[in-house]
Design a protein around this motif. Structure first.
Motif, short mmCIF file in Angstrom:
data_model
loop_
_atom_site.label_atom_id
_atom_site.label_comp_id
_atom_site.label_asym_id
_atom_site.label_seq_id
_atom_site.Cartn_x
_atom_site.Cartn_y
_atom_site.Cartn_z
N GLN A 63 -11.36 -1.18 -3.04
CA GLN A 63 -10.83 -1.99 -1.95
C GLN A 63 -11.57 -3.31 -1.86
OE1 GLN A 63 -8.36 -1.03 0.63
NE2 GLN A 63 -8.49 -3.23 0.98
N CYS A 64 -10.82 -4.42 -1.97
CA CYS A 64 -11.42 -5.72 -1.70
C CYS A 64 -11.46 -5.90 -0.18
CB CYS A 64 -10.62 -6.84 -2.34
SG CYS A 64 -10.44 -6.68 -4.13
N VAL A 65 -12.58 -6.37 0.32
CA VAL A 65 -12.80 -6.42 1.76
C VAL A 65 -12.94 -7.86 2.22
CG1 VAL A 65 -14.24 -5.64 3.67
CG2 VAL A 65 -13.95 -4.19 1.65
N GLU A 73 -6.94 -2.79 -4.21
CA GLU A 73 -6.13 -3.27 -3.09
C GLU A 73 -6.67 -4.58 -2.53
OE1 GLU A 73 -4.14 -0.39 -0.41
OE2 GLU A 73 -5.79 0.93 -1.02
N ASP A 74 -5.74 -5.40 -2.03
CA ASP A 74 -6.06 -6.65 -1.32
C ASP A 74 -6.85 -7.63 -2.19
OD1 ASP A 74 -4.77 -5.97 1.10
OD2 ASP A 74 -6.46 -4.71 1.66
N ARG A 127 -9.65 4.32 -6.69
CA ARG A 127 -9.24 3.11 -5.99
C ARG A 127 -10.47 2.29 -5.60
NH1 ARG A 127 -3.80 4.88 -2.89
NH2 ARG A 127 -3.78 2.74 -2.14
N THR A 151 0.83 -1.21 0.00
CA THR A 151 0.00 0.00 0.00
C THR A 151 0.86 1.25 0.00
OG1 THR A 151 -1.81 -1.14 1.13
CG2 THR A 151 -1.79 1.25 1.26
N GLN A 211 -9.66 4.19 8.70
CA GLN A 211 -9.28 2.84 8.31
C GLN A 211 -8.00 2.44 9.02
OE1 GLN A 211 -8.18 4.35 4.04
NE2 GLN A 211 -7.39 2.27 4.25
N PRO A 268 -14.68 -4.10 -6.06
CA PRO A 268 -13.75 -2.97 -6.14
C PRO A 268 -13.97 -2.09 -7.36
CG PRO A 268 -12.61 -5.01 -6.66
CD PRO A 268 -13.98 -5.40 -6.20
#
Length: 1019
Positions: free
Chosen positions: A181-183, A272-273, A179, A159, A487, A194
């Motif tokens: 975000q995968c959660v 991300e992720d 952006r 990150t 976050q 995402p």
């Protein structure tokens, strides 16, 4: 740029700077809302600003409580070090408002190559990676779209690298950046999670209107996923536009939309992720990588390799394949070397050095993991073992003592950091870890039994100290309130806080947060369905978890992500087993019913076993209506593989109908069963009459949607009864009704599919060939647009049927031979047989008897082995084709045998076109055998079959044969009469086509048609 010493307000970058004792400046973190309040006050320095004025300026069109202003003022004062009793910056005027009292002047910002950073923010050892990223970005700017994965272990700095890359990119070139975000927990359940997040952010930017307009044109299947961005009338138009859409269409459309969006402005997407990614997003990444069109787009994804290495992870195989074909790049972040740790620890001034042994100690304990390194430094500083003063690190004791005090792994280090937080801070972050990696103040504060103001104060304090959390903007809620969001700076912090709590405590907090979400989104539960399902499953509230999993599956269905939808529903079925007996009945059967619908529209043979399971569970619970529904739904897919099994299931449904207490339900069961029996077994006058009777009952007691759904079914009976014009009108009108309010209408998808059968067929038999061709071509365009291959294939088969009647036999062969390989699976078996028969008939007309016989034999053998839906109808076409085949070969006994079989088969139906054509074929066989009296009798009976009916496909042929026969028998007047009627029908058929249409030319130049047009029987 505004300056009020020792602070400087950078309004362009929305940063607050504080000048230290030296010339160095330190950047101070402020939330976006606090910055907006401070900027508003500074711009009106010396003026009274009322609370209402601030609310209107900062929270325009958003409802917030007045105390929100007070909270932001407290945060700003905390950052500025301002005492409200003796203020230097912000003065409070009781019951009036606030005034900024410090002297403000315009200033020129100092020149920084990059903003100065605290030790915790410094990025070392990654310049080569950043250069590589810059190089890939340059390729993207030239129209060579780039897909890049940044991988590494937890804490390695993925990150941090993308943050720095984003910062530099935004500072250097005009580019759109967003952006997603995968959660963990629920993000992997939401299709395109995402991408939808990133796209939503782009649409809500100041320049977002242009993106919305591009989506409306290029990607309506994506725009409808954001109902708040479109007006109701536009949404209804979009719903019609995407009718029949598929997963493939969504993937194609987003690729085309991104190509259009990036044509003017390049774009950087960051996901991300990806270790928690959903399958649809993986499909999107794959499609984007394989896209041929130029796009000034770069997509950067981060993930942990150890998690993706799992055998069933959706990203694993796709990434490997993309790498093999050089369609993506991977940058694996390694650990920092000791020299890089030394660089990180290096002081800001040239007069100081790194204490001997400190870099080696930090490197040995952290093994070069940046997060571990920063945590170790924080840990040692908190214990007074080292300090950071005037930009340099200093030892406060011997290295040996420090060495013994540093925990051995990162999780232990985080635990040690947590010990130095206050009890309130620990409690706040423990509850935040339940909420998720990103959390809002109001939701989490309520779960933690804290005032929202107090919770935000705790998080702001931690954020300013660079401890564990950072600001993440704000969140707007359906009631128009907004809340600050934060976050965890790394997922590991969240994981450790989550694991510190007892299972029972976690379950209670998940329950509390789920209930808060339910209340906040009570009118828009679909937006947070995945979160709700996650929280209630974790709280062991199985009933609500199942309810929201079903809603998540519906969301997936609206995104044509049937694979995700079925996976979610299968998981819901597992949770159903945990419900009480009284709760299970409705939940289990509703989930199975939804699975049935998904499998049915996907032509997935799992529909049969799922229907059987639904029928069994419904019988177990005594739900007769649901059991009947399962049996009726099972009948259609069973008919693809076995008419006998289909009919047996329909018989069971009719027996159960006697136990249905609702008259409308009974009528619907009968209407559905009788029409399906005709589909599977052939025409039956009794079933047809019973279907009409049931339909009359539905018309009397049902609503227009229910009636329209059954009228679509009844279309087939009308068409087989030669009521072509009524069937056409009925298909158009019923479909229009079903598409009203399509989003809420459960019948629209199936009805749309069924209407596409009888509408082209009716136009064909009415002789409206031009209109039929337009319908087919429009349908193929839409099917191709939707990437609905099966639909396109069936439409092309109907086109071949039209070409057959238009005597373009080369066209028939070309279409059918290209389609046959596509009709190999069981659901396509009815179309395979029709395709074989049409190809055989065309080969025979072209004189290619060997290939004709192969196609006819294949179709007949398949029908003999196993009867399926519409076989009884296809037998008519087969026997007509074989009659023509043997006539052409001169084998009159065989021709007579098949002509008689054809006649017998057509007499069992009310279909006037085929009855007339059967008598006409028998007339030609009799004439070939020189039995003119029998031939005349056959033509007479053909004419009787046509009398009073609109049957142009039969009429021109019957009259043409009647003309030739009358001429042979010496009645030229009658011959000319028949010839004129045949010419009139030929003219109608040909004139329905455009003048230059190849089919029109083929039809008018065919020998049988030319004979009619060129022969005169006058005296």
């Amino acid at each position: 740029m505004k300056e009020f010493l020792p602070f400087r307000l950078d309004t362009e970058n929305r940063w607050l700077w504080r000048r230290g004792e030296t010339a160095d400046e330190e950047r101070i973190l402020l939330t976006p809302t606090a910055f907006a309040v401070l900027q508003y006050l500074v711009n009106r320095a010396g003026q009274l600003v009322t609370q209402d004025e601030l609310l209107q300026a900062v929270w325009r069109d958003t409802h917030v409580q007045p105390q929100a202003v007070k909270r932001q003022i407290l945060d700003i004062r905390s950052v500025l070090g301002d005492d409200p009793k003796t203020p230097l910056f912000i003065e409070t005027l009781p019951r009036r408002g606030y005034r900024f009292i410090a002297a403000v002047r315009e200033s020129v910002p100092p020149v920084h190559a990059s903003p100065p950073r605290s030790p915790q923010e410094r990025l070392v050892g990654r310049e080569r990676v950043l250069r590589d990223l810059r190089r890939y970005l340059q390729n993207a700017l030239q129209g060579e779209g780039q897909i890049l994965f940044i991988t590494g272990e937890p804490g390695i700095g993925k990150t941090s690298v993308v943050d720095e890359f984003e910062r530099r990119t935004a500072a250097e070139i005009p580019i759109r950046i967003s952006r997603g975000q995968c959660v963990e927990g629920y993000g992997g359940k939401e299709a395109y999670y995402p991408m939808l997040e990133a796209l939503g952010k782009l649409c809500r930017r100041p320049d977002g209107e242009s993106i919305i307009q591009t989506l409306a044109i290029e990607a309506p299947t994506w725009l409808v996923q954001f109902p708040a961005l479109v007006k109701r009338e536009q949404r209804e138009m979009l719903q019609r536009e995407i009718l029949g859409a598929t997963r493939e269409r969504m993937l194609r459309e987003i690729g085309e939309a991104l190509e259009a969006i990036t044509a003017a402005n390049p774009m950087l997407l960051i996901f991300e992720d990806l270790q928690w990614v959903d399958r649809s997003t993986v499909d999107f990444i794959s499609a984007l990588a394989r896209g041929r069109a130029p796009a000034k787009l770069m997509l950067v994804g981060t993930y942990r390799p150890a998690d993706v290495a799992l055998s069933e992870h959706p990203l694993k195989l796709v990434k490997q394949d993309l790498l093999i074909h050089r369609l993506c790049h991977e940058i694996a972040l390694g650990q920092l070397s000791e020299s890089q740790v030394t660089e990180y620890l290096a002081p800001n001034t040239s007069t100081a050095t790194v204490p001997d042994g400190l870099a080696e100690l930090v490197h040995r304990h952290s093994e070069g993991n940046p997060l571990f390194m920063v945590a170790a430094l924080d840990h040692m500083a908190a214990r007074g073992l080292i300090s950071h003063q005037n930009g340099a690190w200093q030892l406060r004791g011997p290295l040996e003592g420090i060495d013994l005090d540093v925990p051995e792994n990162l999780r232990e280090m985080i635990e040690a950091q947590i010990e130095h937080l206050t009890t309130e801070e620990q409690r706040a972050l423990e509850v935040a870890s339940i909420t998720g990696a990103i959390f809002s103040s109001n939701l989490t504060a309520a779960a933690a039994n804290l005032e929202e103001e107090k919770f935000s104060e705790l998080c702001e304090g931690l954020s300013r100290r660079d401890l564990m959390v950072r600001s993440a903007g704000s969140q707007h809620f359906p009631d128009a309130t907004i809340s600050e969001r934060y976050q965890f700076v790394h997922a590991l912090y969240r994981e450790v806080f989550y694991g510190r709590q007892a299972a029972g405590t976690r379950a209670r907090l998940h329950q509390r947060i789920g209930e808060q979400l339910e209340e906040l989104f009570s009118e828009r539960l679909g937006e947070v369905a995945a979160e709700l399902a996650h929280h209630f499953e974790k709280s062991r509230d199985w009933l609500r978890a199942v309810r929201y999993l079903r809603l998540v599956a519906e969301n997936a269905g609206r995104r044509y992500a049937h694979r995700e939808a079925t996976t979610i529903l299968q998981h819901a079925l597992e949770l159903v087993n945990k419900l009480t007996d009284s709760e299970r009945a409705a939940a289990e059967t509703q989930i199975l019913a939804k699975l049935v619908n998904i499998y049915l529209v996907s032509f997935d043979m799992r529909v049969v076993e799922t229907c059987e399971a639904l029928a069994a569970r419904a019988a177990h619970y005594g739900l007769v209506d649901m059991e009947v529904h399962a049996l009726i739904e099972m009948a259609y897919p069973l008919s693809w593989i076995s008419s006998e099994r289909c009919l047996a299931v329909l018989e069971r449904a009719l027996e159960l109908a006697a136990r249905q207490t609702d008259p409308l339900a009974r009528a619907r069961t009968r209407a559905s069963c009788f029409v399906r029996r005709i589909w599977a077994a052939g025409w039956n006058d009794t079933d047809a009459e019973d279907c009409r009777s049931a339909l009359a009952e539905i018309r009397q007691i049902g609503d227009r949607l229910v009636l329209a759904a059954h009228l679509i079914d009844y279309n087939f009976i009308q068409w087989v009864s030669s009521e072509y014009r009524e069937a056409q009108r009925n298909a158009v009108e019923s479909l229009a009704i079903l598409l009203e309010g399509r989003e809420e209408n459960p019948y629209s998808s199936t009805a749309y599919w069924l209407s596409q059968f009888t509408l082209p067929w009716s136009l064909l038999f009415l002789g409206n060939w031009g209109e039929m061709l337009r319908e087919i071509k429009d349908g193929i365009v839409m099917a191709d647009k939707n990437r609905y291959d099966y639909r396109a294939q069936t439409l092309r088969l109907y086109q071949a049927w039209l070409y057959f009647h238009g005597m373009d036999f080369d066209g028939v062969v070309s279409i059918c031979e290209s389609l046959l390989p596509s009709f190999a699976d069981p659901p396509q078996s009815p179309w395979r047989r029709l395709c074989l028969i049409l190809a055989g008939s065309a080969f025979a007309a072209l004189g290619n008897y060997e290939d004709a016989w192969k196609r006819f034999s294949s179709a007949g053998n398949e029908m003999d082995r196993q009867t399926v839906i519409y076989d009884w109808y296809c037998r008519i076409l087969l026997e007509l084709g074989l009659t023509e085949f043997w006539l052409a070969k001169g084998d009159l006994p065989q021709a007579r045998s098949y002509a008689q079989r054809l006649l017998k088969r057509t007499q069992a139906t009310p279909e006037r076109t085929w009855q007339a054509l059967a008598w006409e074929a028998n007339a030609r066989v009799a004439a070939a055998e020189h039995d003119l009296e029998k031939a005349r009798d056959c033509i007479t009976k053909a004419l009787l079959r046509m009398e009073g009916w609109e049957v142009p496909l039969a009429a021109w042929r019957v009259h043409a044969t009647g003309a030739e026969l009358s001429d042979h028998m010496g009645n030229s007047g009658l011959a000319e009469y028949h010839c004129q009627l045949s010419r009139a029908t030929i003219s109608k058929l040909s004139n329905s086509l455009p003048l230059e249409d190849p089919l029109r030319k083929a039809f008018l130049s065919a020998p049988p048609v030319r004979r009619v047009l060129e022969t005169s029987y006058g005296s």
